[in-house]
Design an enzyme around this catalytic site. Sequence first.
Site, PDB file in Angstrom:
ATOM      1  N   ASP A 316      39.326  23.892  64.751  1.00  0.00           N
ATOM      2  CA  ASP A 316      37.951  23.667  65.187  1.00  0.00           C
ATOM      3  C   ASP A 316      37.286  24.971  65.612  1.00  0.00           C
ATOM      4  O   ASP A 316      37.924  25.857  66.182  1.00  0.00           O
ATOM      5  CB  ASP A 316      37.964  22.680  66.361  1.00  0.00           C
ATOM      6  CG  ASP A 316      36.579  22.364  66.870  1.00  0.00           C
ATOM      7  OD1 ASP A 316      35.793  21.786  66.110  1.00  0.00           O
ATOM      8  OD2 ASP A 316      36.288  22.699  68.037  1.00  0.00           O
ATOM      9  N   GLU A 369      37.275  25.164  60.157  1.00  0.00           N
ATOM     10  CA  GLU A 369      35.866  24.802  60.305  1.00  0.00           C
ATOM     11  C   GLU A 369      35.143  26.105  60.646  1.00  0.00           C
ATOM     12  O   GLU A 369      35.126  26.536  61.794  1.00  0.00           O
ATOM     13  CB  GLU A 369      35.662  23.768  61.420  1.00  0.00           C
ATOM     14  CG  GLU A 369      34.229  23.282  61.474  1.00  0.00           C
ATOM     15  CD  GLU A 369      33.721  23.013  62.881  1.00  0.00           C
ATOM     16  OE1 GLU A 369      32.611  22.486  63.014  1.00  0.00           O
ATOM     17  OE2 GLU A 369      34.430  23.347  63.854  1.00  0.00           O
TER      18      GLU A 369
END
Length: 639
Positions: A316, A369
Amino acid sequence: MLNSVQAYSKFSDFDISLFRAGKHYKLYEKFGAHELQVEQQSGTYFAVWAPNAESVSVIGNFNGWNRFSHPLFLRWDQSGIWEGFIPQVQNGEIYKYAISTKSGEVLEKGDPFAFQWEKPPLTASIVNTTWYEWKDKDWMRVRHLKNALNAPIAVYEMHLGSWVRNLSDPSEFITYTEIAEKLIPYILDAGFTHVEFMPVMEHPYSPSWGYQITGFYAPTARFGSPQGLMYLIEQLHLNNIGVILDWVPSHFPGDEHGLYKFDGTHLYEHADPKQGFHPDWNSYIFNYGRNEVRSFLISNAIYWLDRYHVDGLRVDAVASMLYLDYSRKEGEWVPNELGGRENLEAVSFLKEFNETVYSEFPDVQTIAEESTAWTGVSSPTYQNGLGFGMKWMMGWMNDTLDYFSGDPLFRRYDHGKITFSTVYAFTENFMLPLSHDEVVHGKKSLVYKMPGDTWQQFANLRALYLYMYTHPGTKLLFMGSEFAQTSEWNFNQSLDWHLMQYEPHQGIFKFIQKLNAIYKNQPALYEISFRPEGFEWIEYGDAQSSVLVYLRKGNHADENLLILLNLTPITHNDYRVGLPAAGQWDVILNSDDSEFYGSGVNQGSILSEPTSWMGHAHSALIKLPPLGGLILKRKTKII
């Protein structure tokens, strides 16, 4: 009163040297709480890193939370590790560390390496084990094939707390075991190859969706025990479904029982708020330049792959790690040693993370990401890349949703948005995400982003999905989008499963089933998805008609697929299209089929004509359905 703490250590001198060098990647075998026997006595060994503490003791129900009764021993080697063995303390015991700081403050902290925590809002750690008798050896033996870059990977992204709730009491969660019973038949029916769980690590604040973690080594107790999560993963594996976990090495919250100022100093985070505080998320940034912190994080990644048999980690907020000025104004950040904005310590950390993961587990995937144009995110580190297996294609997602949300009458003016992605599609190993971030905070659900009346909204959504599944790259779809949930995602309640009784929503689900089946069974859609040889434009310049025609190619020409998209609500009855080979071409999917709640404008098989068109020697007239698309495959072998 239990026996006092006994001197004992699980650390060798080599362990300590690796830890201090930032090269110990299995710290979970040493730190934390481990039930064991010492000289015929059963008990628990505790070890915690708190180099700036005056004293550290274990407190819990077993000693009435008395911080004076069970002090740990500080190692003599300047490692900053406090440790000791407490007889009679067993699995299931609730505990914390009482840490006396040099300023005289006493902090009560959860164990950074605890395998289990209490169910929030309670905040203590629990002595537990990660022992589990796994039965997924068949999956583990072949998963290198399932996770390969030349395999079909269609990911169902989900939030465990809001996929489905307790039917008798919607405010209550169901357990990992109950999730397995409901989820596996559903995934098999829908046809996804993998599931991706938004963070399952323990977190105190549910509205963070799991991204504000305090228990990095513990699955959240909201749904049960660690072994419950292991059972869920095992059952998915037994049904040939891979499991990806969201992993958050970018930041952590400032809760008093967590990592923040763990021993009274900025131990895990940077002391300077210009480096250590995250303005977007009101959280704290790991100090990637500190060796012990690097070991903590990389050990954590290895832990989930090792003890939980996870098949991939989606990392993330990578962009926030890479740039020192991320979400900061001038004067609010500190340049690197070269005067630049790149976080060189984070770059080094990410490279080491990927090298370590792929060295230990070459059959998994790491997925970034990352929303910027950073070069080489999914290139090997020996080519100066970051070393990830894949990267989310955020530019494709933004351009595509922007294009599809526009009035079809004016799409001719935005044609470049839908074709631009192929300019850079092969610069990284891209995963195409339609993720949770796109259906919250006023952004609307996917189907309600679409323009027009109800029929047009659903037709647009089917066209979007067909475009996504035939575009180069692996796929990710957030839960609820597979049946066109109409409301935005709400982490605090179940998906709107009642919508599945209505024909438009049934049609979307059937279409996703069909897309997943075709994706998995047509090698042209996945064999060389990350190389330009796997894609060819037939027609990309017909902005006036908002028509796209392209070829997806596999290793064998007779597997090639022809894709046609008509992104206007007008049927094109005689649209001439160039064909890469002569013969009969059959429609294997029509997004406008009445089975999918389409209008039923059908095009049967077509026969090529020796008429040059679009740069090809053969062509045919084709009926293109409104707001729809076709996938065609040549029936006979190429002459």
